[in-house]
Write an enzyme that holds these catalytic residues in place. Structure first.
Site, PDB file in Angstrom:
ATOM      1  N   GLY A  96       5.134   3.688  -2.841  1.00 24.74           N
ATOM      2  CA  GLY A  96       6.422   4.393  -2.789  1.00 24.74           C
ATOM      3  C   GLY A  96       7.472   3.553  -2.093  1.00 24.74           C
ATOM      4  CB  SER A 170       2.294  -1.757  -4.579  1.00 26.52           C
ATOM      5  OG  SER A 170       2.131  -0.422  -4.185  1.00 26.52           O
TER       6      SER A 170
HETATM    7  N1  LIG Z   1      13.363  -6.755   0.799  1.00 27.66           N
HETATM    8  C1  LIG Z   1      12.527  -5.804   1.214  1.00 27.66           C
HETATM    9  N2  LIG Z   1      12.151  -4.821   0.373  1.00 27.66           N
HETATM   10  C2  LIG Z   1      11.305  -3.872   0.786  1.00 27.66           C
HETATM   11  N3  LIG Z   1      10.796  -3.805   2.051  1.00 27.66           N
HETATM   12  C3  LIG Z   1      11.154  -4.763   2.930  1.00 27.66           C
HETATM   13  C4  LIG Z   1      12.033  -5.793   2.546  1.00 27.66           C
HETATM   14  N4  LIG Z   1      12.219  -6.602   3.620  1.00 27.66           N
HETATM   15  C5  LIG Z   1      11.483  -6.113   4.619  1.00 27.66           C
HETATM   16  N5  LIG Z   1      10.839  -4.993   4.222  1.00 27.66           N
HETATM   17  C6  LIG Z   1       9.870  -4.280   5.078  1.00 27.66           C
HETATM   18  O1  LIG Z   1       8.600  -4.646   4.560  1.00 27.66           O
HETATM   19  C7  LIG Z   1       7.808  -3.510   4.319  1.00 27.66           C
HETATM   20  C8  LIG Z   1       7.199  -3.541   2.913  1.00 27.66           C
HETATM   21  O2  LIG Z   1       6.150  -4.438   2.843  1.00 27.66           O
HETATM   22  P1  LIG Z   1       5.132  -4.346   1.637  1.00 27.66           P
HETATM   23  O3  LIG Z   1       4.145  -5.421   1.857  1.00 27.66           O
HETATM   24  O4  LIG Z   1       4.621  -2.961   1.552  1.00 27.66           O
HETATM   25  O5  LIG Z   1       6.064  -4.649   0.356  1.00 27.66           O
HETATM   26  S1  LIG Z   1       5.623  -5.045  -1.116  1.00 27.66           S
HETATM   27  O6  LIG Z   1       4.512  -4.146  -1.511  1.00 27.66           O
HETATM   28  O7  LIG Z   1       5.195  -6.445  -1.133  1.00 27.66           O
HETATM   29  O8  LIG Z   1       6.811  -4.839  -1.952  1.00 27.66           O
HETATM   30  C9  LIG Z   1       8.719  -2.322   4.377  1.00 27.66           C
HETATM   31  O9  LIG Z   1       7.962  -1.367   5.095  1.00 27.66           O
HETATM   32  P2  LIG Z   1       7.958   0.197   4.717  1.00 27.66           P
HETATM   33  O10 LIG Z   1       9.309   0.689   5.137  1.00 27.66           O
HETATM   34  O11 LIG Z   1       6.843   0.753   5.561  1.00 27.66           O
HETATM   35  O12 LIG Z   1       7.707   0.362   3.249  1.00 27.66           O
HETATM   36  C10 LIG Z   1       9.975  -2.787   5.085  1.00 27.66           C
HETATM   37  O13 LIG Z   1       9.930  -2.398   6.422  1.00 27.66           O
END
Ligand SMILES: Nc1ncnc2c1ncn2[C@@H]1O[C@H](COP(=O)(O)OS(=O)(=O)O)[C@@H](OP(=O)(O)O)[C@H]1O
Ligand SMILES: Nc1ncnc2c1ncn2[C@@H]1O[C@H](COP(=O)(O)OP(=O)(O)O)[C@@H](O)[C@H]1O
Length: 266
Positions: A96, A170
């Site tokens: 999500g 993801s």
């Molecule tokens: N550009 C960008 N886009 C989305 N998210 C970002 C980005 N830069 C940093 N973050 C932080 O990194 C967390 C997401 O890491 P993930 O490893 O779950 O991302 S992914 O599945 O590879 O897309 C995400 O954590 P969550 O908020 O817990 O989802 C963010 O805190």
């Protein structure tokens, strides 16, 4: 991989064909074999280049660069570990937008299962990016590699008999499906945190949406980077009108699913 392998066979064949040249004059034989070697080495290089390009593309890592490896089986297997733990190893894949509640659900779920005597482990995207995946950015090919590695680690945990909970954005369907495909049928349980972007953005606990809207973070999921919503998740978590269930209620929904599917016993 297939190309490399067939080239290896060609190479062996090429070596053995040398015997068939025995009746030719030595200089002629040398010319033919050296031309063959050059041809093969050019093809080999081409194949290797193609392989690394494939690995670095958004296709995810579909090829195995390791050659001459044979799986080693042990006498203690997954079924034995499951018997010991009185549960079945699987992967709960929570996907999500940022701020949709993935980590909150993962923590509530691990707590709920732990209190029922079940062994779990949480792989949180943010946390894994502090170590194993600290070399990866948020570009599509790095996100793909991030998911591939987390999928492989989750597979190891589930093979250990553990209920592994992965909470990662993801964003690409193909990458999530690739993780599903490496697990036995049924053992990959996708949970879609189907929260509207405006709700996630209003929460913004880390201030990242604000930074993204201000142009200070590029390629932020949901803002200027895609999120491909799942089409057939095993579990979908949604708001009821304007109300969001508590993390405990959400966790209970997943526990009920696991119970019904027999994952909470050996
Ligand atoms: N550009 C960008 N886009 C989305 N998210 C970002 C980005 N830069 C940093 N973050 C932080 O990194 C967390 C997401 O890491 P993930 O490893 O779950 O991302 S992914 O599945 O590879 O897309 C995400 O954590 P969550 O908020 O817990 O989802 C963010 O805190
Ligand atoms: N069920 C919920 N009800 C209300 N607030 C929630 C709920 N789940 C998460 N939150 C809040 O939303 C914010 C984002 O949650 P988080 O679990 O960090 O999301 P993600 O891991 O998807 O980025 C946090 O401030 C968290 O307290």
């Amino acid at each position: 991989m297939i190309i490399n392998y067939s080239l290896r066979i060609d190479f062996v064949r090429a070596k053995s064909t040398k015997v068939g040249f025995a009746n030719f004059p030595l200089s002629c034989r040398q010319n033919v074999t050296s031309a063959w070697s050059k041809f093969l080495s050019a093809k080999w290089k081409e194949a290797s280049l193609k392989t690394s390009t494939e690995i670095n593309s958004n296709e995810g890592s579909v090829c195995n660069k390791s050659m001459n490896i044979v799986w080693h089986k042990c006498s203690v297997e997954k079924i034995d570990r499951q018997e010991l733990l009185q549960q079945r190893g699987c992967v709960i894949w929570i996907t999500g937008l940022s701020g949709s509640g993935k980590s909150t659900l993962a923590c509530a779920l691990t707590r709920a299962l732990h209190s029922r005597g079940k062994l779990t482990y949480v792989l949180d995207g943010d946390n894994i990016r502090h170590g194993l995946n600290s070399d990866l950015t948020f570009k599509p090919q790095d996100r793909a590699e991030n998911i591939r590695r987390i999928g492989e680690v989750a597979k190891v945990f589930s093979d250990a008999g553990v209920i592994c909970i992965a909470s990662v954005i993801s964003p690409y369907r193909k990458d999530r499906d690739a993780c599903r495909s490496i697990l036995p049928d049924g053992d990959f349980i996708e949970v879609f945190m189907d929260m509207p972007l405006h709700v996630c953005e209003a929460r913004d606990p880390k201030g990242l949406y604000k930074l993204a809207r201000a142009g200070k973070i590029e390629g932020f999921t949901g803002v200027d980077d895609p999120y491909e919503a799942p089409l057939n998740s095993e579990i979908v978590i949604q708001m009821e009108g304007e109300v969001c269930s508590s993390p405990e209620v959400m966790a209970e929904k997943v526990v009920c699913y696991l119970d019904a599917k027999g994952y909470l016993q050996a």
